[in-house]
Scaffold this active site. Structure first.
Site, PDB file in Angstrom:
ATOM      1  CG  HIS A 234     -16.219  18.686  99.111  1.00  0.00           C
ATOM      2  ND1 HIS A 234     -17.033  19.432  98.304  1.00  0.00           N
ATOM      3  CD2 HIS A 234     -15.310  19.554  99.621  1.00  0.00           C
ATOM      4  CE1 HIS A 234     -16.627  20.695  98.304  1.00  0.00           C
ATOM      5  NE2 HIS A 234     -15.580  20.795  99.101  1.00  0.00           N
ATOM      6  CG  HIS A 238     -18.332  22.278 102.530  1.00  0.00           C
ATOM      7  ND1 HIS A 238     -17.921  23.580 102.717  1.00  0.00           N
ATOM      8  CD2 HIS A 238     -17.422  21.736 101.691  1.00  0.00           C
ATOM      9  CE1 HIS A 238     -16.832  23.819 101.999  1.00  0.00           C
ATOM     10  NE2 HIS A 238     -16.505  22.708 101.370  1.00  0.00           N
ATOM     11  CG  HIS A 264     -10.899  22.919 100.647  1.00  0.00           C
ATOM     12  ND1 HIS A 264     -11.493  23.247 101.839  1.00  0.00           N
ATOM     13  CD2 HIS A 264     -11.910  22.530  99.830  1.00  0.00           C
ATOM     14  CE1 HIS A 264     -12.815  23.074 101.739  1.00  0.00           C
ATOM     15  NE2 HIS A 264     -13.092  22.641 100.540  1.00  0.00           N
ATOM     16  CD  GLU A 380     -15.854  28.249 104.482  1.00  0.00           C
ATOM     17  OE1 GLU A 380     -15.485  28.418 105.639  1.00  0.00           O
ATOM     18  OE2 GLU A 380     -16.655  27.360 104.147  1.00  0.00           O
ATOM     19  CG  HIS A 395     -14.395  29.431  99.020  1.00  0.00           C
ATOM     20  ND1 HIS A 395     -15.511  28.999  99.715  1.00  0.00           N
ATOM     21  CD2 HIS A 395     -13.978  28.373  98.288  1.00  0.00           C
ATOM     22  CE1 HIS A 395     -15.731  27.728  99.421  1.00  0.00           C
ATOM     23  NE2 HIS A 395     -14.821  27.322  98.566  1.00  0.00           N
ATOM     24  CG  HIS A 399     -17.638  27.097  95.113  1.00  0.00           C
ATOM     25  ND1 HIS A 399     -17.630  25.780  94.740  1.00  0.00           N
ATOM     26  CD2 HIS A 399     -16.604  27.248  95.970  1.00  0.00           C
ATOM     27  CE1 HIS A 399     -16.634  25.149  95.347  1.00  0.00           C
ATOM     28  NE2 HIS A 399     -15.983  26.022  96.104  1.00  0.00           N
ATOM     29  CG  HIS A 435     -10.818  24.892  96.495  1.00  0.00           C
ATOM     30  ND1 HIS A 435     -10.791  25.347  97.792  1.00  0.00           N
ATOM     31  CD2 HIS A 435     -12.113  24.771  96.157  1.00  0.00           C
ATOM     32  CE1 HIS A 435     -12.032  25.485  98.229  1.00  0.00           C
ATOM     33  NE2 HIS A 435     -12.866  25.141  97.265  1.00  0.00           N
TER      34      HIS A 435
HETATM   35 CU1  CUO Z   1     -15.064  22.725  99.782  1.00  0.00          CU
HETATM   36 CU2  CUO Z   1     -14.842  25.362  97.815  1.00  0.00          CU
HETATM   37  O1  CUO Z   1     -14.919  24.693  99.724  1.00  0.00           O
HETATM   38  O2  CUO Z   1     -15.572  23.535  97.982  1.00  0.00           O
END
Ligand code: CUO
Length: 738
Positions: A234, A238, A264, A380, A395, A399, A435
Site C-alpha cells: 500500500h 501511493h 482498493h 481520491e 477520500h 483519512h 474504503h
Molecule cells: Cu490507499 Cu485510502 O487510499 O488508502
C-alpha cells in the site's frame, strides 16, 4: 567498487537509521557537488560542521545549504508523524521530491541528500518518501534498489516493546552472541476477545519469506528474496501514484484514477474473503458519519526512539470537525464534516447526471471508457480532479478526519492515528469501512453503465473446456499425488532484521521472527479448444470468489461479482485444436514475489548496469526484473480459507482476444515493474489491457443473470470450477512447482 555499486551503497547508507544524525559508512564519501554552492546565498539555519565522509567541494562554502524551497519542506519538523493524505504534508514532501529530481545527476542527488541541511534537518518520513519517489521516478536511477520500508521504519510495523527488547538484547549480548530473534506475536494489537482481531494477520501483515526463495544471483553471492507485506504494498502504491504532480510528472500515470478504484476494490474483495473465512460478515460501508465507530483500534506503534506514538481510537468515537491550528510543530488543517457531506452529494449528483463539470465550465461525460478514471481522480482527490474546489478532497480528508477523531483540534496535543499514513492505514478496521464507502461511489457509477453484451463477453472459436488447480507432489512424498482443486494455506515464520531502522547501533543483526500466512504453491491447468484455422493469442483472466457467506448462504451473482479476486491475467498462444495450458501461481500478474533487504542489497550491490528497460543483464530469470516494490504480496495470493474440509470458492477462467485487448507500448516487453501490472500498472507505460479493470465483473450483469452459472453458460470462452482452500493451523513449507 563500480560507480553503480557505490551509488547503491550510498542509497542504503542514506536510508539507515533515518531518525538519527547521518553517519557515512567507512569507504563511502559524499562529496557535495559544486552546484550546492550556487544555492548557498543566505545564512543556513543549520550549523554545518564537516565530519568524516562528508566532503564539501573545493571552493564551496561550508556554511550550509540554502535552497529556498527547503523552508517549505521543513514546515514538518523532524520527529513528527507524516501524513500523505494531508495536503500540507504532501506539499512539503513533493517539494523535496522536486528538489531531488532537479539535481542533474543521480550521484549529485545522493550527495545532496546527505547534506546536513537535508538528511539531518528534514522530517525523516518526508526524507524517505521524497528520496524513494525520486529514485523511482528518475529514469537514470532505475538500476538502484530501495530497501524495504519495514526495515527503514520498523516502528510502523512492530509494537513498541519490540524496540526495548531489541535494546536489551543488544546490551546483554556480546559479540559473537548467538542470534536470538525477538518473537513477534501475530496478535499483538488485541486479544481474541476482540472479534475484529481475527483479521489481524491480514491487517497487520508484514510478511517475509526468508527461506523459500533463495537464488544464486552471482558467483559467491546468495540473495534471499523476500515477499513484501500488505502494508508495504500500500505504501508503494501511493508512492508510485502520487496525488499531485511531482517534478516533471505533469500528466498522471495512465488510468491512475481507475487504478485507485480497482486496487482498493480488490483489497476489499480480499478482506471480505478473509472475513468470511473467519466467520465474520462482509465489511460494511462507513457512510453515516454521525454514527459512532464501533471498531476500536490500538496500534501500539511508536517511532524509532519510542518518543512519538500513533494514537489509539477507543470504540464509540464520532467524527468531529477538524480544526488543527498550525502550532509550529506541524501544519494545521481545518475542515468540517459537512464539507465531506457536500462533496459526497456533488459527486453523487455527477454520477447520476452522467457528467462532471470542470472548473472552466467544460462538461466531461462519465462514459464507459474514461468515466471510472475521471471519477477516481475526483473522489481520491488528486490534482487531476475535474474541479477540486467544487468536488473537494473527499477520500483524503476522510483519512484525515478519522486519524484525528480522538483529538480533532489537537487540544490534547495528541498525534494522529494510523489512518493518516499509507504505510500504517491498513492496520485499522476502519480503513476497510471507509474504503467500502469510497467503493460504493464507484459501484453506483458502474450501475449506470449497460451490462456487457454477448459480443463483449464471448470469443468466437475459443472454448474453455476445463480449469483446475493442482499441486505437485511434495519432495518428501514424491509418489503421492495431491488431490486436485485443493489449495493448502498455513503459517510461515520468517526473520526480519530491525537494526537499520532503530535509533541505536548494534555490532550484530537485531532480528525478529514474524509469523504470517502462506500458501503452498499451485498451478492452473486449463483445457482450451481453438476451433479456428489459425493460431490465436488469447488473454486468460483468472478470478476467485467465495461461494457462500459466513452463514453458508450462497451468494447471488450480484453479490459474488463484488467478491471476485483477480488471481492472474496472462497471454498464451493456442494452436488449432485442443490445447493444454499450465500456469504457475507464482507467475501471477497481481503479485511480486520478493523484495530485497538492506543486507541482501549490500551483499549483491549491482556490479553491472541494467539493460535498457531495467532488466538486469546477469540474472538467471525474468522473475528478477521486478524491484519496484508495488504488488500484492505473493504469500497472500489466495485467502486463508477454512480448516478441513476447507472453504469452497469458485475459480473462474475467461479467454479474450489479445488482438483486441492489447495496448501497444514500447518494443521492450521486459520493462521494469511489469510483474504486478494488474494492480500497479507498468512503470512509464500504458496500462497493458484495454478492458476496464476488473472485467468482466466490474459492472452489474443483465438482470436475468441471477447466478454466475447463468452468466458463464452463455459464453463458451468462460469456465468455472469449485475448489476448496484448506487452512492448516501449523507452519507449512513451500516448495517450488516445476
Ligand atoms: Cu490507499 Cu485510502 O487510499 O488508502
Amino acid at each position: 567498487m563500480s560507480d553503480l555499486e557505490l551509488q547503491q551503497r550510498k542509497v542504503l547508507n542514506l536510508f539507515e537509521r533515518v531518525s538519527q544524525p547521518f553517519s557515512p559508512k567507512p569507504n563511502i564519501t559524499f562529496e557535495f557537488p559544486d552546484f550546492v554552492s550556487d544555492w548557498v546565498f543566505l545564512q543556513s539555519p543549520t550549523d554545518f560542521s564537516p565530519k568524516p565522509g562528508l566532503v564539501p567541494p573545493g571552493s564551496a562554502s561550508t556554511d550550509g545549504l540554502n535552497i529556498p524551497e527547503l523552508d517549505l519542506v521543513k514546515t514538518i519538523p523532524r520527529g513528527r508523524l507524516f501524513s500523505n493524505f494531508h495536503p500540507g504534508h504532501r506539499e512539503a514532501a513533493y517539494t523535496l521530491v522536486k528538489i531531488f529530481k532537479d539535481v542533474p545527476t543521480v550521484a549529485g542527488m545522493l550527495n545532496l541528500a546527505a547534506h546536513p541541511d537535508v538528511r539531518d534537518a528534514v522530517n525523516e518520513h518526508i526524507f524517505v518518501y521524497a528520496l524513494s519517489a525520486a529514485l523511482i521516478q528518475r529514469k537514470d536511477a532505475r538500476s538502484l534498489r530501495l530497501p524495504p520500508i519495514y526495515e527503514i521504519f520498523p516502528g510502523k510495523f512492530f509494537e513498541t516493546k519490540v524496540r526495548s527488547e531489541a535494546q536489551t538484547s543488544v546490551q546483554q549480548q556480546k559479540e559473537p552472541a548467538i542470534k536470538q530473534p525477538i518473537i513477534i506475536d501475530k496478535n499483538f494489537a488485541a486479544t481474541n476477545r476482540v472479534v475484529e482481531n481475527r483479521l489481524s494477520y491480514f491487517r497487520e501483515d508484514l510478511g517475509k519469506l526468508h527461506n523459500c526463495f533463495v537464488y544464486i544471483v552471482r558467483k559467491n553471492h546468495v540473495v534471499h528474496f523476500i515477499s513484501q507485506g500488505i502494508n508495504s504494498h500500500h505504501w508503494h502504491w501511493h508512492l508510485i501514484f502520487p496525488v499531485e504532480a511531482t517534478g516533471e510528472i505533469i500528466n498522471p500515470p495512465d488510468r491512475r484514477g481507475e487504478l485507485f478504484y480497482y486496487m482498493h476494490q480488490q483489497i476489499l474483495a480480499r478482506y471480505d474473503a478473509e472475513r468470511i473465512a473467519n466467520g465474520l460478515a462482509r465489511v460494511t460501508s462507513y457512510h453515516d458519519w454521525d454514527e459512532p465507530i464501533i471498531e476500536a483500534y490500538f496500534p501500539k506503534l511508536t517511532n524509532a526512539n519510542g518518543a512519538i506514538h500513533w494514537a489509539s481510537r477507543p470504540a464509540g468515537l464520532v467524527l468531529k470537525d477538524i480544526n488543527i491550528p498550525d502550532e509550529g510543530v506541524e501544519l494545521g488543517i481545518e475542515f468540517q464534516i459537512q464539507n465531506l457531506e457536500l462533496w459526497r452529494t456533488r459527486i453523487l449528483h455527477a454520477i447520476h447526471k452522467g457528467s462532471v463539470v470542470k472548473a472552466n465550465g467544460e462538461v466531461v461525460q462519465l462514459d464507459e471508457t474514461t468515466g471510472t478514471n475521471t471519477l477516481g481522480e475526483l473522489i481520491e482527490a488528486s490534482q487531476w480532479s475535474a474541479d477540486k474546489l467544487f468536488y473537494g478532497d473527499l477520500h483524503n480528508f476522510g483519512h484525515i478526519a478519522v486519524c484525528y477523531i480522538h483529538d480533532p483540534d489537537r487540544s490534547h496535543s495528541e498525534n494522529m492515528g494510523v489512518m493518516g499514513d499509507s504505510v500504517t492505514a491498513m492496520r485499522d478496521p476502519i480503513f476497510y469501512r471507509w474504503h467500502k464507502f469510497i467503493d460504493s461511489l464507484f459501484q453506483q457509477f458502474k450501475a449506470t453503465l449497460n451490462p456487457y453484451t454477448a459480443q463483449q463477453l464471448t470469443l468466437e472459436g475459443i472454448t474453455v473446456n476445463n480449469v483446475e488447480v493442482r499441486r505437485n507432489a511434495s519432495p518428501n512424498n514424491p509418489g503421492l499425488n495431491p488431490p486436485k482443486n485443493l489449495i493448502i494455506t498455513g503459517w510461515q515464520e520468517s526473520i526480519v532484521e530491525l537494526d537499520r531502522g532503530l535509533d541505536f547501533s548494534s555490532l550484530r543483526p537485531v532480528q525478529a521472527r514474524v509469523t504470517h500466512l502462506q500458501h503452498e504453491d499451485f498451478f492452473y491447468r486449463i483445457q482450451v479448444t481453438n476451433s479456428t484455422k489459425t493460431t490465436q493469442e488469447i488473454v486468460f483472466r483468472i478470478f476467485l470468489a467465495p461461494i457462500a457467506d459466513e452463514a453458508g448462504r450462497p451468494f447471488s451473482f450480484r453479490e459474488q461479482r463484488l467478491l471476485m479476486i483477480e488471481l492472474d491475467k496472462f497471454v498464451v498462444r493456442v494452436t488449432p485444436g485442443a490445447n493444454r495450458v499450465k500456469r504457475k501461481s507464482d507467475d501471477s500478474s497481481v503479485t511480486i514475489p520478493f523484495e530485497r533487504t538492506f543486507r541482501d542489497l549490500e551483499a549483491a550491490a549491482p556490479a553491472t548496469p541494467l539493460a535498457p528497460g531495467g532488466v538486469p543483464t546477469d540474472l538467471p530469470t525474468d522473475r528478477m526484473t521486478n524491484f519496484c516494490g508495488c504488488g500484492w504480496p505473493d504469500h497472500f495470493l489466495v485467502p486463508r480459507g477454512a480448516p478441513n474440509p476447507g472453504m469452497p470458492f469458485t475459480l473462474f477462467a475467461m479467454a479474450t482476444s489479445w488482438e483486441e485487448d492489447r495496448v501497444v507500448n514500447g518494443e521492450d516487453t521486459k520493462k521494469l515493474c511489469r510483474n504486478a501490472a494488474s494492480y500497479c500498472g507498468v512503470l512509464d507505460e500504458k496500462y497493458p489491457d484495454k478492458r476496464p479493470m476488473g472485467f468482466p465483473f466490474d459492472r452489474p450483469p443483465d438482470k436475468m443473470m441471477t447466478t454466475l452459472a447463468k452468466f458463464v453458460e452463455k459464453s463458451p470462452n468462460m469456465k468455472t470450477t469449485e475448489i476448496r482452500i484448506q487452512f492448516e493451523d501449523r507452519i507449512i513449507r513451500r516448495f517450488p512447482q516445476q
